[in-house]
Design a protein around this motif. Structure first.
Motif, mmCIF file in Angstrom:
data_model
loop_
_atom_site.group_PDB
_atom_site.id
_atom_site.type_symbol
_atom_site.label_atom_id
_atom_site.label_comp_id
_atom_site.label_asym_id
_atom_site.label_seq_id
_atom_site.Cartn_x
_atom_site.Cartn_y
_atom_site.Cartn_z
ATOM 1 N N ARG A 192 -28.219 26.408 -25.990
ATOM 2 C CA ARG A 192 -26.772 26.937 -26.217
ATOM 3 C C ARG A 192 -26.154 26.384 -24.925
ATOM 4 N NH1 ARG A 192 -27.770 32.919 -23.911
ATOM 5 N NH2 ARG A 192 -25.142 33.135 -23.865
ATOM 6 N N ARG A 193 -24.181 26.172 -25.172
ATOM 7 C CA ARG A 193 -23.649 24.616 -24.762
ATOM 8 C C ARG A 193 -22.889 25.495 -23.903
ATOM 9 N NH1 ARG A 193 -21.262 20.370 -27.417
ATOM 10 N NH2 ARG A 193 -21.931 21.664 -29.251
ATOM 11 N N GLU A 245 -27.856 19.140 -17.842
ATOM 12 C CA GLU A 245 -28.923 18.901 -19.274
ATOM 13 C C GLU A 245 -29.690 19.026 -19.448
ATOM 14 O OE1 GLU A 245 -28.045 15.898 -21.054
ATOM 15 O OE2 GLU A 245 -25.837 15.429 -20.672
ATOM 16 N N ARG A 285 -23.212 18.723 -14.067
ATOM 17 C CA ARG A 285 -22.933 18.836 -15.338
ATOM 18 C C ARG A 285 -24.336 18.374 -14.953
ATOM 19 N NH1 ARG A 285 -19.092 18.886 -13.907
ATOM 20 N NH2 ARG A 285 -17.261 17.877 -15.091
ATOM 21 N N VAL A 287 -22.521 22.083 -19.570
ATOM 22 C CA VAL A 287 -24.227 22.110 -20.160
ATOM 23 C C VAL A 287 -24.417 21.679 -21.774
ATOM 24 C CG1 VAL A 287 -25.999 23.228 -20.274
ATOM 25 C CG2 VAL A 287 -24.737 24.770 -18.724
ATOM 26 N N ALA A 288 -24.934 20.746 -21.302
ATOM 27 C CA ALA A 288 -25.258 19.798 -23.278
ATOM 28 C C ALA A 288 -26.461 20.328 -23.319
ATOM 29 C CB ALA A 288 -24.915 18.211 -22.749
ATOM 30 N N THR A 289 -26.757 20.163 -24.059
ATOM 31 C CA THR A 289 -28.170 19.890 -24.894
ATOM 32 C C THR A 289 -28.563 19.139 -25.398
ATOM 33 O OG1 THR A 289 -27.443 22.050 -27.255
ATOM 34 C CG2 THR A 289 -27.727 22.889 -25.343
ATOM 35 N N SER A 344 -19.985 17.440 -23.100
ATOM 36 C CA SER A 344 -20.928 18.543 -23.324
ATOM 37 C C SER A 344 -21.203 18.539 -24.750
ATOM 38 C CB SER A 344 -20.700 20.105 -23.395
ATOM 39 O OG SER A 344 -20.993 21.089 -24.063
ATOM 40 N N GLN A 345 -22.244 18.099 -25.684
ATOM 41 C CA GLN A 345 -22.411 17.996 -26.880
ATOM 42 C C GLN A 345 -24.087 18.090 -26.819
ATOM 43 O OE1 GLN A 345 -22.594 13.650 -26.547
ATOM 44 N NE2 GLN A 345 -24.900 13.239 -26.291
ATOM 45 N N ASP A 346 -24.143 18.454 -28.650
ATOM 46 C CA ASP A 346 -25.604 18.764 -28.371
ATOM 47 C C ASP A 346 -26.419 17.435 -29.477
ATOM 48 O OD1 ASP A 346 -28.236 20.384 -29.447
ATOM 49 O OD2 ASP A 346 -27.495 20.312 -31.631
#
Length: 364
Positions: free
Chosen positions: A126-127, A120, A118, A131-133, A279-281
């Motif tokens: 971009r996710r 971060e 995972r 991949v989270a941002t 995955s989230q922003d």
């Protein structure tokens, strides 16, 4: 004090973010979760990377023996970052925090090779499924600092040393100028681009240039304390960024805009261990405790301190919007009508400068 590779062991509290379900979470709970951080500059006593290192330490302190943390510092954006990320994934790290905008493409490439890891991407845009941002609404603190700068400036001219003309930096410059002009309608902000995040010698040179041009207050979006040191030595004023810098600028510092990533990162590691990471922003600001304005210098009148803190409370409560109309660009273009405000997606796409800002073109 710090080495390029820093390791620590740590404990876990509750579960709050992963993506593999309860079976994976139960197995994970029996062994330490390996988590790594990648830093774009050395770990120093103040600045951008210093604040991320404090967050890593908070994860280690809060989660204790349930987490094993590693940090790699001074990793350039580009091919070197991709190599380091791949090595960290191969070493068995289950989560990797990257702490610079320029790591975004390397993260996405390496994430495809290691779908079980995972990532971060802090300040990424971009996710991917793994991949989270997350980013901070830095501009909220900038607006408040602009109010303090305008109250303290005698000339109404502030100098701004900036890394790259990316949206995050443009937001900060614009918010700072709007904060200044909210109390000093004719205030101006002069910008110097460095096209780099951490270069103390060039940061200092840019600060000197701005002071020679008449700026009596400095602000910056770079990674070291060089601008604060330069202001202290020349008897000018400075808004510290990332960290409190009164240690090196006891007379120069007006206020500090500081960033706090620890709460977010602890929650994300807990989520990984709990099997609920997704995955989230995430957008974090004053309301979430990720941005804080304070650490006033000893030359700042109590009345100015109270004004800034009052406005900070209004911003946290949603009663103050830094990007509210009317807004006019530095080229005279009407961007926003009175009574309107920019949406967060519009803010995140910002590619223009507000009226009152003077800056070299950046080849748009």
């Amino acid at each position: 004090m710090y080495k390029n590779l820093v390791t620590r062991r740590t404990l876990l509290g509750a579960a709050v973010a992963s993506g593999c379900g309860p079976v994976w979470a139960a197995a994970t709970a029996l062994r330490p979760t390996r988590v790594a951080w990648v830093y774009v500059s050395p770990v120093t006593d103040a600045g951008w990377t210093h604040q991320h290192e404090l967050a890593r330490q908070e994860v280690a302190r809060t989660l204790g023996a349930a987490v094993h943390t590693t940090a790699v510092a001074s990793v350039p954006e580009g091919p070197d970052a991709e190599r380091v990320l791949r090595d960290l994934a191969r070493q068995g790290n289950q989560m990797i925090f990257t702490t610079s905008f320029g790591y975004m493409e390397p993260v996405l490439r390496v994430a495809r090779e290691f779908p079980q890891v995972r990532f971060e991407a802090l300040t990424g845009l971009r996710r991917a499924p793994n991949v989270a941002t997350a980013n901070v609404r830095y501009y909220e603190g900038r607006y408040l600092a602009g109010i303090a700068a305008a109250r303290m400036s005698r000339t109404g001219l502030a100098g701004y040393v900036a890394g790259f003309p990316i949206p995050e930096v443009l937001q900060g410059i614009n918010a700072f100028a709007l904060g200044m002009r909210s109390v000093h309608p004719h205030a101006r902000v002069q910008v110097v681009w460095l096209n780099g995040w951490f270069d103390p010698a060039r940061e200092r040179e840019a600060a000197t240039t701005l002071m020679n041009q008449g700026a009596d207050v400095l602000a910056f979006h770079t990674g070291s304390d060089a601008v604060a040191v330069a202001a202290q030595q020349r008897g000018r004023l400075v808004v510290a960024y990332h960290s409190d810098m009164r240690r090196v600028a006891p007379d120069a510092q007006i206020v500090a805009v500081t960033h706090w990533w620890g709460r977010y990162e602890v929650a994300r590691v807990r989520a990984l261990r709990g099997g609920i990471w997704r995955s989230q922003d995430s957008s974090l600001g004053v309301h979430e405790g990720a941005v804080r304005v304070g650490d006033f210098g000893r030359r700042v009148p109590v009345s100015v301190q109270q004004e800034v803190l009052r406005r900070q409370a209004e911003l946290a409560a949603g009663r103050l919007q830094p990007f509210a109309g009317p807004l006019v660009s530095s080229t005279g273009r009407r961007v926003l009508a009175a009574g309107q405000r920019l949406t967060e997606p519009q803010v995140q796409q910002m590619n223009w400068l507000v009226q009152g800002v003077q800056a070299p073109p950046w080849g748009r």
